[in-house]
Write a protein that holds these residues in place. Structure first.
Motif, PDB file in Angstrom:
ATOM      1  N   PHE A 235      11.441   1.554  -0.431  1.00 35.21           N
ATOM      2  CA  PHE A 235      12.285   0.644   0.338  1.00 35.21           C
ATOM      3  C   PHE A 235      11.499  -0.593   0.779  1.00 35.21           C
ATOM      4  O   PHE A 235      11.999  -1.725   0.714  1.00 35.21           O
ATOM      5  N   GLY A 236      10.249  -0.391   1.207  1.00 33.05           N
ATOM      6  CA  GLY A 236       9.417  -1.518   1.623  1.00 33.05           C
ATOM      7  C   GLY A 236       9.134  -2.478   0.480  1.00 33.05           C
ATOM      8  O   GLY A 236       9.072  -3.699   0.678  1.00 33.05           O
ATOM      9  N   LYS A 237       8.954  -1.946  -0.726  1.00 27.14           N
ATOM     10  CA  LYS A 237       8.714  -2.801  -1.897  1.00 27.14           C
ATOM     11  C   LYS A 237       9.921  -3.689  -2.169  1.00 27.14           C
ATOM     12  O   LYS A 237       9.777  -4.878  -2.490  1.00 27.14           O
ATOM     13  N   ILE A 238      11.119  -3.140  -2.031  1.00 23.80           N
ATOM     14  CA  ILE A 238      12.335  -3.929  -2.253  1.00 23.80           C
ATOM     15  C   ILE A 238      12.470  -5.007  -1.180  1.00 23.80           C
ATOM     16  O   ILE A 238      12.892  -6.135  -1.470  1.00 23.80           O
ATOM     17  N   LEU A 239      12.085  -4.688   0.061  1.00 24.30           N
ATOM     18  CA  LEU A 239      12.090  -5.714   1.107  1.00 24.30           C
ATOM     19  C   LEU A 239      11.095  -6.821   0.780  1.00 24.30           C
ATOM     20  O   LEU A 239      11.376  -8.012   0.977  1.00 24.30           O
ATOM     21  N   ASN A 240       9.911  -6.438   0.287  1.00 21.05           N
ATOM     22  CA  ASN A 240       8.905  -7.433  -0.086  1.00 21.05           C
ATOM     23  C   ASN A 240       9.411  -8.374  -1.172  1.00 21.05           C
ATOM     24  O   ASN A 240       9.112  -9.570  -1.170  1.00 21.05           O
TER      25      ASN A 240
ATOM     26  N   LYS B 295       0.835  -1.208   0.000  1.00 20.69           N
ATOM     27  CA  LYS B 295       0.000   0.000   0.000  1.00 20.69           C
ATOM     28  C   LYS B 295       0.868   1.257   0.000  1.00 20.69           C
ATOM     29  O   LYS B 295       0.555   2.238  -0.685  1.00 20.69           O
ATOM     30  N   ASN B 296       1.946   1.235   0.777  1.00 19.65           N
ATOM     31  CA  ASN B 296       2.872   2.372   0.775  1.00 19.65           C
ATOM     32  C   ASN B 296       3.467   2.593  -0.614  1.00 19.65           C
ATOM     33  O   ASN B 296       3.605   3.734  -1.076  1.00 19.65           O
ATOM     34  N   PHE B 297       3.818   1.492  -1.270  1.00 19.74           N
ATOM     35  CA  PHE B 297       4.415   1.586  -2.599  1.00 19.74           C
ATOM     36  C   PHE B 297       3.437   2.200  -3.598  1.00 19.74           C
ATOM     37  O   PHE B 297       3.796   3.094  -4.373  1.00 19.74           O
ATOM     38  N   GLN B 298       2.201   1.723  -3.584  1.00 17.60           N
ATOM     39  CA  GLN B 298       1.196   2.244  -4.508  1.00 17.60           C
ATOM     40  C   GLN B 298       0.858   3.701  -4.207  1.00 17.60           C
ATOM     41  O   GLN B 298       0.601   4.490  -5.120  1.00 17.60           O
ATOM     42  N   ARG B 299       0.904   4.065  -2.945  1.00 17.46           N
ATOM     43  CA  ARG B 299       0.498   5.415  -2.540  1.00 17.46           C
ATOM     44  C   ARG B 299       1.587   6.453  -2.794  1.00 17.46           C
ATOM     45  O   ARG B 299       1.317   7.510  -3.380  1.00 17.46           O
ATOM     46  N   ALA B 300       2.807   6.177  -2.345  1.00 15.48           N
ATOM     47  CA  ALA B 300       3.827   7.226  -2.309  1.00 15.48           C
ATOM     48  C   ALA B 300       4.998   7.010  -3.261  1.00 15.48           C
ATOM     49  O   ALA B 300       5.595   7.982  -3.715  1.00 15.48           O
ATOM     50  N   CYS B 301       5.352   5.762  -3.546  1.00 12.98           N
ATOM     51  CA  CYS B 301       6.521   5.523  -4.403  1.00 12.98           C
ATOM     52  C   CYS B 301       6.128   5.541  -5.872  1.00 12.98           C
ATOM     53  O   CYS B 301       6.619   6.356  -6.648  1.00 12.98           O
ATOM     54  N   GLN B 302       5.232   4.653  -6.245  1.00 14.72           N
ATOM     55  CA  GLN B 302       4.792   4.612  -7.638  1.00 14.72           C
ATOM     56  C   GLN B 302       3.707   5.637  -7.913  1.00 14.72           C
ATOM     57  O   GLN B 302       3.652   6.230  -8.985  1.00 14.72           O
ATOM     58  N   GLY B 303       2.853   5.851  -6.926  1.00 16.04           N
ATOM     59  CA  GLY B 303       1.780   6.827  -7.078  1.00 16.04           C
ATOM     60  C   GLY B 303       2.259   8.240  -6.798  1.00 16.04           C
ATOM     61  O   GLY B 303       3.392   8.475  -6.384  1.00 16.04           O
TER      62      GLY B 303
END
Length: 341
Positions: free
Chosen positions: A329-334, A310-318
């Motif tokens: 960073f969380g997406k890379i950990l995932n 959700k963080n990735f969709q909201r702030a990194c990619q979105g």
């Protein structure tokens, strides 16, 4: 080319030994490949060879006549394989295709050596060029992305080891108890537990680039509130959140001022949870509410895969909020330290 083993028997004489057939096959192969004008020469050698090998008379291997046959074979090989005058011959099974007859001294085999035409070479080079144009850019992109992740992992390990040493030196059970709270404590921690080559203070440059973008293309920026520094590894690191609520926000550029200076590529944010001794992505109280950016310092960490996504969709990619640059960073950990976006 396959050679059949020949066994010639003369009346009243001994048959050719198996060891003799190698030399005879050599003459037979040469006779088959020679031009019409050379056949008589080979025929004479062949007849002489039969005589010297004992088809028409009884002799021994160590006789002068046998040694003379060896000299004849050496002359024949030199004649067939002369470097200055290579014979081009017409092979009956290759339908009038001209090839070069090649051989090395002491070998009993023939190799047919063909050549490519200019058109064939150009077509091959064209195919190689098209395939390279299609694959090389993708390979280069994948390599560059993985190099960013490798450098990020190195900074993550440096930060983890520095925090562990800090906690051990303070004889504490967690980072918060060790005194990691507030801007001054973090600045001292960063100076004393990292290999710092340049301290930029609260000035963004030259440790970091002067401007940054998000992956969406929108411009974004941050301030070195609690000290920006260049590390010996080439990365830049700086404190943004002051940790008074139990969470420090750390901004990292894995290659310093060098490009592309995009959050999610070479720039990332990590979050230190001082009470839980965890480095993870940002935990929000209401991640589904785009208007609510309240940090959740009491959240259970590490974050779940769903929270990180959700963080990735909201702030990194979105690009719902240009001032938010977490989530990458969380997406890379995932994805187990892979940049799959």
């Amino acid at each position: 080319m396959k050679f059949k083993e020949n066994k010639l028997v003369g009346g009243g004489g001994n048959s050719l030994k198996p060891s003799h057939n190698h030399g005879f096959n050599l003459i037979e192969a040469f006779n088959n490949l020679a031009l019409w004008g050379e056949k008589k020469f080979v025929s004479e050698l062949k007849r002489t060879y039969k005589f010297q090998r004992g088809v028409y008379c009884h002799t021994e291997d160590n006789s002068p006549k046998y040694r003379m046959v060896g000299k004849i074979l050496s002359i024949l090989r030199s004649f067939a394989c002369a470097q200055d005058d290579v014979k081009f011959m017409r092979h009956p099974e290759l339908d009038a295709t001209h090839v070069a007859l090649c051989d090395s001294v002491g070998s009993y085999f023939r190799h047919w050596c063909g050549a490519f035409t200019l058109a064939e070479v150009l077509v091959t080079l064209g195919i190689i060029g098209v395939v390279s144009a299609m694959t090389v850019p993708t390979l280069m992109q994948n390599y560059q992305r993985q190099s960013y992740v490798t450098q990020l992992h190195k900074v993550y390990n440096e930060l983890s080891q520095a925090l562990l040493r800090y906690q051990t030196d303070k004889n504490a059970i967690n980072f918060k108890e060790a005194g990691l709270s507030g801007s001054e404590a973090y600045t001292e921690f960063q100076k004393n537990y990292f290999k710092v080559v340049q301290d930029c203070g609260t000035t963004q440059t030259p440790c970091f680039a002067s401007s940054y973008k998000k992956m969406s293309g929108s411009s974004t920026n941050f301030k070195c509130k609690y000290g920006c520094m260049s590390l010996a590894s080439g990365a830049a690191i700086g404190g943004y959140g002051n940790g008074t609520n139990g969470v420090y926000e750390i901004v990292v550029d894995v290659n310093g001022q060098k490009g592309p200076n995009i959050f999610g590529r070479d720039a990332f944010t990590m979050y230190i949870y001082t009470a839980q001794n965890v480095i993870d992505d940002l935990a929000l109280k209401n991640p589904d509410d785009m208007n609510d950016s309240t940090w959740d310092s009491e959240s259970s960490v590490p974050l779940t895969q769903d929270q990180r996504e959700k963080n990735f969709q909201r702030a990194c990619q979105g690009d719902a909020k240009p001032g938010e640059w977490h989530g990458c960073f969380g997406k890379i950990l995932n994805d187990n330290w892979q940049m799959n976006y």
